[in-house]
Design an enzyme around this catalytic site. Structure first.
Site, PDB file in Angstrom:
ATOM      1  N   HIS A   1       8.038  31.511 -36.100  1.00 32.78           N
ATOM      2  CA  HIS A   1       9.152  32.079 -36.854  1.00 32.78           C
ATOM      3  C   HIS A   1       9.601  31.040 -37.869  1.00 32.78           C
ATOM      4  CE1 HIS A   1      12.565  34.820 -37.543  1.00 32.78           C
ATOM      5  NE2 HIS A   1      13.208  33.708 -37.855  1.00 32.78           N
ATOM      6  N   CYS A   2       9.639  31.431 -39.134  1.00 34.81           N
ATOM      7  CA  CYS A   2       9.970  30.501 -40.220  1.00 34.81           C
ATOM      8  C   CYS A   2      11.352  30.830 -40.771  1.00 34.81           C
ATOM      9  CB  CYS A   2       8.927  30.597 -41.331  1.00 34.81           C
ATOM     10  SG  CYS A   2       9.256  29.506 -42.735  1.00 34.81           S
ATOM     11  N   ILE A   3      12.278  29.880 -40.668  1.00 32.51           N
ATOM     12  CA  ILE A   3      13.629  30.125 -41.171  1.00 32.51           C
ATOM     13  C   ILE A   3      13.653  30.202 -42.698  1.00 32.51           C
ATOM     14  CG2 ILE A   3      14.683  28.994 -39.190  1.00 32.51           C
ATOM     15  CD1 ILE A   3      15.277  26.604 -41.046  1.00 32.51           C
TER      16      ILE A   3
ATOM     17  N   ASN B   1      13.004  33.636 -43.403  1.00 31.29           N
ATOM     18  CA  ASN B   1      13.825  34.495 -42.556  1.00 31.29           C
ATOM     19  C   ASN B   1      12.967  35.592 -41.919  1.00 31.29           C
ATOM     20  OD1 ASN B   1      16.258  35.374 -41.373  1.00 31.29           O
ATOM     21  ND2 ASN B   1      16.585  36.886 -42.985  1.00 31.29           N
ATOM     22  N   ASN B   2      11.801  35.207 -41.456  1.00 32.36           N
ATOM     23  CA  ASN B   2      10.844  36.181 -40.944  1.00 32.36           C
ATOM     24  C   ASN B   2       9.835  35.465 -40.070  1.00 32.36           C
ATOM     25  OD1 ASN B   2       9.537  38.592 -40.566  1.00 32.36           O
ATOM     26  ND2 ASN B   2       8.625  38.680 -42.614  1.00 32.36           N
TER      27      ASN B   2
END
Length: 312
Positions: free
Chosen positions: A126-128, A131-132
């Protein structure tokens, strides 16, 4: 497939602002100072950098808004399917993987994301910053974005260094024309003594170069490391989660006198074609038409070569 319920994200807004800052600084300061935007080299470099920036923005937008891969509600693993020799099971008990939170079985390589609160097909992480989740349907787009981002940062850094080597014929006039980020009324500048205006202009120019240098060097290093990491993973057809799981599996295999092999590693070039596409000319295009359903993958144990993924 487009994501549902995408709201405001501060990290995404920050990335957008940084992209805008780098673009305007590069085109209207670095290129203009080094070549002049009215010259042929200036126009060519501005057009090339604009093209890179557009591909970077487009691939980033797709990575943000594309759904990473949702497990179908009707999914049910078939343990008797001879075309799928690999079935992932739980470490304890040996049962087929089942998500208690989503109330369905997990396809191979799928994992539950605590942030997205659902299972994601071929989940990498999950990559901040987008945001996905980075998963089955947007992994290639994410990879391509990192490639374009690294290229853009390095290109901008080269133009920054080149702009600093330019010798000014009229330093006073030259420095005044590059006061981009500090807004001062022209009448006020005319009233100020020359010995005050010139140091003020130098301070504005130098400070903007310091900020640009810090941003570009930091991003080039960070994104460069990220790109090398994902190239390494892609060559072995691993996700970030599978890499960490593989470390433990390798340790357990060695402890039992066995040799561990990643089941989805079918060779470096074949791995790249599964992730980036069969046509090498489209590897840097942010498209993912070749990926299939994400419910079945080729493995090193397949007896007969089949398509990378079979659609249900």
């Amino acid at each position: 497939m487009k994501r549902k319920g995408v709201g405001f994200s501060l990290p995404v807004a920050a990335v957008t602002l940084v992209i805008g800052f780098i673009y305007f600084s590069t085109v209207f300061t670095f290129i203009d100072r080094w070549f002049s935007l009215t010259s042929s080299p200036g126009i060519v470099n501005a057009a090339a950098f604009t093209g890179l920036a557009m591909m970077c923005v487009y691939s980033y937008s797709v990575a943000v808004f594309r759904d990473p891969g949702r497990v179908p509600l009707s999914y049910m693993p078939d343990v008797e399917d001879q075309e799928s020799p690999v079935h992932e099971i739980k470490r304890k008990g040996g049962d087929l993987r089942y998500c208690q939170k989503c109330s369905h079985f997990k396809p191979p390589r799928a994992h539950h994301c605590r942030v997205c609160k659902r299972c994601v097909l071929r989940m990498d992480h999950h990559c901040i910053w987008i945001n996905n989740c980075v998963g089955h349907t947007n992994y290639k787009v994410f990879f391509v974005f990192v490639v374009y981002a690294v290229t853009t940062c390095v290109y901008s850094l080269v133009l920054l260094v080149g702009s600093l080597t330019v010798e000014s014929q009229d330093e006073d006039e030259e420095m005044g024309s590059y006061l981009r980020t500090i807004y001062v009324n022209d009448d006020l500048l005319q009233k100020l003594p020359e010995n005050i205006i010139f140091p003020f202009n130098i301070f504005g120019f130098v400070s903007s170069q310091v900020v640009s240098s810090f941003v570009l060097i930091s991003l080039s290093i960070a994104l460069g490391v990220l790109l090398v990491w994902h190239i390494y993973l892609s060559l072995q057809n691993k996700t970030t989660i599978e890499y960490h799981e593989g470390v433990r599996a390798m340790w357990l295999a060695e402890k039992g006198g066995q040799v561990y092999k990643h089941p989805y590693d079918i060779g470096a070039y074949e791995n790249l074609t599964l992730i980036l596409g069969p046509n090498i000319l489209s590897w840097l295009c942010p498209t993912s038409r070749h990926i299939g359903s994400g419910l079945r993958f080729r493995t090193a144990f397949d007896s007969v070569p089949v398509s990378s993924e079979t659609k249900p």
